[in-house]
Structures are given as structure tokens and as C-alpha cells.
Scaffold this active site. Structure first.
Site, PDB file in Angstrom:
ATOM      1  N   LYS A   1       0.844  -1.207   0.000  1.00 46.51           N
ATOM      2  CA  LYS A   1       0.000   0.000   0.000  1.00 46.51           C
ATOM      3  C   LYS A   1       0.877   1.255   0.000  1.00 46.51           C
ATOM      4  O   LYS A   1       0.611   2.214  -0.715  1.00 46.51           O
ATOM      5  CB  LYS A   1      -0.929   0.004   1.221  1.00 46.51           C
ATOM      6  CG  LYS A   1      -2.027  -1.040   1.125  1.00 46.51           C
ATOM      7  CD  LYS A   1      -2.889  -1.117   2.371  1.00 46.51           C
ATOM      8  CE  LYS A   1      -3.823  -2.313   2.259  1.00 46.51           C
ATOM      9  NZ  LYS A   1      -4.807  -2.441   3.331  1.00 46.51           N
TER      10      LYS A   1
ATOM     11  N   GLN B   1      -4.842  -1.814   9.520  1.00 51.18           N
ATOM     12  CA  GLN B   1      -4.683  -3.078   8.822  1.00 51.18           C
ATOM     13  C   GLN B   1      -5.259  -4.217   9.665  1.00 51.18           C
ATOM     14  O   GLN B   1      -5.006  -4.318  10.857  1.00 51.18           O
ATOM     15  CB  GLN B   1      -3.182  -3.324   8.530  1.00 51.18           C
ATOM     16  CG  GLN B   1      -2.899  -4.533   7.665  1.00 51.18           C
ATOM     17  CD  GLN B   1      -3.502  -4.429   6.264  1.00 51.18           C
ATOM     18  OE1 GLN B   1      -3.635  -3.332   5.716  1.00 51.18           O
ATOM     19  NE2 GLN B   1      -3.889  -5.557   5.691  1.00 51.18           N
TER      20      GLN B   1
ATOM     21  N   ASP C   1     -11.090   2.751   4.128  1.00 54.59           N
ATOM     22  CA  ASP C   1     -11.388   1.321   3.983  1.00 54.59           C
ATOM     23  C   ASP C   1     -12.897   1.077   3.904  1.00 54.59           C
ATOM     24  O   ASP C   1     -13.330  -0.008   3.527  1.00 54.59           O
ATOM     25  CB  ASP C   1     -10.843   0.544   5.197  1.00 54.59           C
ATOM     26  CG  ASP C   1      -9.573  -0.230   4.867  1.00 54.59           C
ATOM     27  OD1 ASP C   1      -9.354  -0.541   3.676  1.00 54.59           O
ATOM     28  OD2 ASP C   1      -8.816  -0.537   5.799  1.00 54.59           O
TER      29      ASP C   1
HETATM   30  N1  LIG Z   1      -7.579  -2.692   6.673  1.00 58.96           N
HETATM   31  C1  LIG Z   1      -7.665  -3.684   5.795  1.00 58.96           C
HETATM   32  N2  LIG Z   1      -7.229  -4.901   6.136  1.00 58.96           N
HETATM   33  C2  LIG Z   1      -7.338  -5.915   5.215  1.00 58.96           C
HETATM   34  C3  LIG Z   1      -7.865  -5.683   3.920  1.00 58.96           C
HETATM   35  C4  LIG Z   1      -8.311  -4.379   3.608  1.00 58.96           C
HETATM   36  O1  LIG Z   1      -8.817  -4.094   2.482  1.00 58.96           O
HETATM   37  N3  LIG Z   1      -8.195  -3.407   4.564  1.00 58.96           N
HETATM   38  N4  LIG Z   1      -7.855  -6.705   2.956  1.00 58.96           N
HETATM   39  C5  LIG Z   1      -7.038  -7.873   3.184  1.00 58.96           C
HETATM   40  C6  LIG Z   1      -5.587  -7.725   2.839  1.00 58.96           C
HETATM   41  N5  LIG Z   1      -5.281  -6.816   1.736  1.00 58.96           N
HETATM   42  C7  LIG Z   1      -5.257  -5.481   1.994  1.00 58.96           C
HETATM   43  O2  LIG Z   1      -5.156  -5.025   3.076  1.00 58.96           O
HETATM   44  C8  LIG Z   1      -4.843  -7.267   0.467  1.00 58.96           C
HETATM   45  C9  LIG Z   1      -4.554  -8.587   0.232  1.00 58.96           C
HETATM   46  C10 LIG Z   1      -4.032  -8.991  -1.008  1.00 58.96           C
HETATM   47  C11 LIG Z   1      -3.820  -8.074  -2.011  1.00 58.96           C
HETATM   48  C12 LIG Z   1      -3.205  -8.450  -3.298  1.00 58.96           C
HETATM   49  O3  LIG Z   1      -2.832  -7.584  -4.069  1.00 58.96           O
HETATM   50  N6  LIG Z   1      -3.006  -9.712  -3.614  1.00 58.96           N
HETATM   51  C13 LIG Z   1      -2.263 -10.065  -4.762  1.00 58.96           C
HETATM   52  C14 LIG Z   1      -1.296 -11.158  -4.396  1.00 58.96           C
HETATM   53  C15 LIG Z   1      -0.331 -10.742  -3.358  1.00 58.96           C
HETATM   54  C16 LIG Z   1       0.617 -11.877  -2.938  1.00 58.96           C
HETATM   55  O4  LIG Z   1       1.282 -12.430  -3.815  1.00 58.96           O
HETATM   56  O5  LIG Z   1       0.706 -12.158  -1.723  1.00 58.96           O
HETATM   57  C17 LIG Z   1      -3.184 -10.531  -5.869  1.00 58.96           C
HETATM   58  O6  LIG Z   1      -4.277 -11.045  -5.565  1.00 58.96           O
HETATM   59  O7  LIG Z   1      -2.807 -10.352  -7.012  1.00 58.96           O
HETATM   60  C18 LIG Z   1      -4.131  -6.772  -1.792  1.00 58.96           C
HETATM   61  C19 LIG Z   1      -4.635  -6.371  -0.569  1.00 58.96           C
HETATM   62  C20 LIG Z   1      -7.123  -8.256   4.667  1.00 58.96           C
HETATM   63  N7  LIG Z   1      -6.866  -7.150   5.520  1.00 58.96           N
END
Ligand SMILES: Nc1nc2c(c(=O)[nH]1)N[C@@H](CN(C=O)c1ccc(C(=O)N[C@@H](CCC(=O)O)C(=O)O)cc1)CN2
Ligand SMILES: [Mg+2]
Length: 313
Positions: free
Chosen positions: A72, A116, A139
Site C-alpha cells: 500500500k 490493517q 477502507d
Molecule cells: N484494513 C484492511 N485490512 C485488510 C484488507 C483491507 O482491504 N483493509 N484486505 C485484506 C488484505 N489486503 C489489503 O489489506 C490485500 C490482500 C491482497 C492483495 C493483493 O494484491 N493480492 C495479490 C497477491 C499478493 C501476494 O502475492 O501475496 C493478488 O491477488 O494479485 C491486496 C490487498 C485483509 N486485511
């Protein structure tokens, strides 16, 4: 172009009715959207002298959370957003977090605040989320913004379902009147997803861990959104021919790779469009966080403009 395995499927695919689904490239759309976000951020910086600002609160040492937060922060750099990460040990007290959030609420350089997730069990999650100013809740997890999804008054849509809507729109996939099945009823994905699609006049069913005979529902879906956290849950027999399949699952395999909730290769032979994992919904989640932060700064500028107009008159 998508890379590796995705490229192989993309090159064989053709739109909507073929035997191999079109792959919806979230990475590509995210990159394109960030070009415009950077322009908007620069315009904000030019008008008010400071760029849009995001504060991220990270508690504990969960490895995945640390990676997401780092991503992020990096994404903010590409979009002209100033970001700051406030780290706390897993032993931090509830009150210390609340005090920090109050300070950030009052900080004019901060347009967005996020905590987070997950948080350690001793922290009162609801209290922490409700402490964030609704106008900085990028969020979209504050009760006001969650409630606003029901009534159409939300200030911020939660990033993952918002990203899914953008992906569907970018592919010109109709939502109105479509049968949508959402698998997974979490507060941050499944439930807001269902509400956002209902607001766009889809017919929506939500399935979850207690749903009996999941396939009898999924097979009816024109658009199937899967956010269950169960690798390989959705197999081709559960999918209607020509369905649009959006995989929100992020599951880490023992070898460290990540995989979604959908049997990608099998379902690609049946669906018309499908998102990969990684590279589908994930990059859009982060991009919608940037969008919400910039929109928050723009709203702040509009508010101060109105204030000045009122003082003049
Ligand atoms: N406060 C928050 N906590 C959490 C959220 C959120 O939106 N707000 N969502 C999830 C975790 N998350 C962002 O925080 C998140 C998870 C995964 C990805 C992502 O880009 N995934 C990639 C692969 C990444 C990898 O290889 O590990 C993909 O799918 O292409 C973005 C955001 C829980 N907590
Ligand atoms: Mg993805």
C-alpha cells in the site's frame, strides 16, 4: 501483457462465449487507473500545497499484513499520495490506538486512515473502527459507511468489492438484472459486495460456510463472486456455461505461492470471463484505496471552497 501461465491462457482465450474464458487482468487495469490517480493527486497538491495523505496503522508482526501494508505504501508513492505507517507491537493497548486515531482525525495533512486487519484479539475491533472519522474512513469499515451501503449514502465503498465493480465495468459486463451469487459473507468482502451489486439492480444470493449444497446456487449465477478462503472450492461442475467468475480468494500454499478459491484451469473452460489469482482482484483492492484517499482529499478541498464562499457572502 499478462505474464507466465496467464499469458498462455490469455492468448488462447476469446470473449464471452468461447471454450476458454477471457482473463480479466486486474494488474493492467490497476496500472491504467493509477495514471489518472497520479494526475488527480498532483492537482490536489497544486491547489492546497500538500499531497493527499494516507495513514496506515499496523499492529503486531503478522507477516502477510506487513507485506500488504508495504504494498500500500509503495502504491501510494506511484500515485502521488504521501503515506505514513504507524507500527505498534501486538501488546499495544486499545486506548493507545484510540488516541492515535483521534490525532490522525485532527491532522489536516491526513485524508485517509486505515487500520490493517486482522488485529490482535484483545483489541476491540468495533471501537477502533468507529473511532476513525467517517470522512477519513478510506477502507469503508466504519458503521456509518457500512450502513450507507444499504441506504445509498456511503462516503467510501470498501476497497475489495469496489475493485470488483470496477473490473466488471471495465469489461462492460452488465450487472443490472443479472443473477449474482456471492460465496462468502465476511464484513469486508461478501456482505458489502452483495449490497453494492444490489444497488446496481442485480439479483443477489449470498452463500456461506453453512450453505447446504453450494452448487445448487452457484450453477445459477451469471456472475459468481467467490470470497470464501477455501482453495479450489469452485470446480467446473458448479459453474454455469458462460458465467463471469470473480475470484477474491487469497490462499497461501505450503510452497509459498498464492492461489484463489476457484479451480482456475477447470473453470476457465466453462466461464466466459475469469479473474486470476494473483493479478485479478488483489491489485484492484490497493488501487481503490488510492482512489478513496484521493476522493477524500478532493472532498476536503470542495468543503473548504464552500466554506470560503460562505464567508464571502
Ligand atoms: N484494513 C484492511 N485490512 C485488510 C484488507 C483491507 O482491504 N483493509 N484486505 C485484506 C488484505 N489486503 C489489503 O489489506 C490485500 C490482500 C491482497 C492483495 C493483493 O494484491 N493480492 C495479490 C497477491 C499478493 C501476494 O502475492 O501475496 C493478488 O491477488 O494479485 C491486496 C490487498 C485483509 N486485511
Ligand atoms: Mg487477485
Amino acid at each position: 501483457m499478462p505474464s507466465g501461465k496467464i499469458a498462455r491462457w490469455a492468448s488462447l482465450s476469446h470473449p464471452r462465449t468461447g471454450t476458454l474464458a477471457k482473463i480479466i487482468d486486474g494488474q493492467k487495469l490497476a496500472r491504467a487507473l493509477r495514471v489518472d490517480l497520479l494526475k488527480r493527486a498532483d492537482a490536489i497538491a497544486a491547489r492546497r500545497g500538500t499531497p493527499p495523505g494516507l495513514a496506515v496503522i499496523l499492529v503486531g508482526d503478522d507477516a502477510a499484513s506487513a507485506v500488504y501494508v508495504r504494498n500500500k505504501i509503495r502504491a501510494c508513492e506511484t500515485a502521488g499520495i504521501h503515506s505514513t505507517c504507524l507500527r505498534f507491537p501486538s501488546t499495544v493497548g486499545n486506548d493507545e490506538l484510540l488516541t492515535t486515531i483521534t490525532e490522525l482525525n485532527e491532522d489536516a495533512a491526513i485524508d485517509g486512515i486505515l487500520v490493517q486487519l486482522p488485529l490482535p484479539p484483545h483489541i476491540l475491533l468495533d471501537q477502533v473502527l468507529e473511532a476513525i472519522s467517517v470522512e477519513k474512513d478510506v477502507d469503508g469499515f466504519h458503521l456509518y459507511n457500512v450502513g450507507g451501503l444499504v441506504t445509498g449514502n456511503t462516503i467510501f465503498s470498501p476497497c475489495t468489492p469496489y475493485g470488483v465493480v470496477k473490473l466488471l465495468e471495465s469489461e462492460n459486463i452488465a450487472i443490472e438484472g443479472q443473477n449474482v451469487v456471492v460465496v462468502g459473507a465476511s464484513n469486508i468482502v461478501g456482505k458489502p459486495m452483495a449490497l453494492m451489486l444490489m444497488a446496481r439492480d442485480a439479483t443477489v444470493a449470498i452463500c456461506h460456510a453453512k450453505t447446504r449444497d453450494l452448487a445448487q446456487f452457484t450453477i445459477l449465477a451469471d456472475i459468481l463472486v467467490v470470497a470464501a478462503g477455501v482453495p479450489g472450492l469452485i470446480i467446473p461442475q458448479m459453474v454455469k456455461t458462460g458465467a463471469v467468475v470473480i475470484d477474491v480468494g487469497i490462499n497461501r500454499l505450503p510452497d509459498g505461492r498464492i492461489t484463489g478459491d476457484v479451480d482456475f484451469e477447470g473453470v476457465s473452460a466453462k466461464a466466459s470471463c475469469i479473474t486470476p489469482v494473483p493479478g485479478g482482484v488483489g491489485p484492484m483492492t490497493v488501487t481503490m484505496l488510492l482512489e478513496n484517499t484521493i476522493a477524500s482529499a478532493e472532498r476536503g478541498l470542495a468543503r473548504s471552497g464552500r466554506l470560503l464562499e460562505n464567508m464571502d457572502s
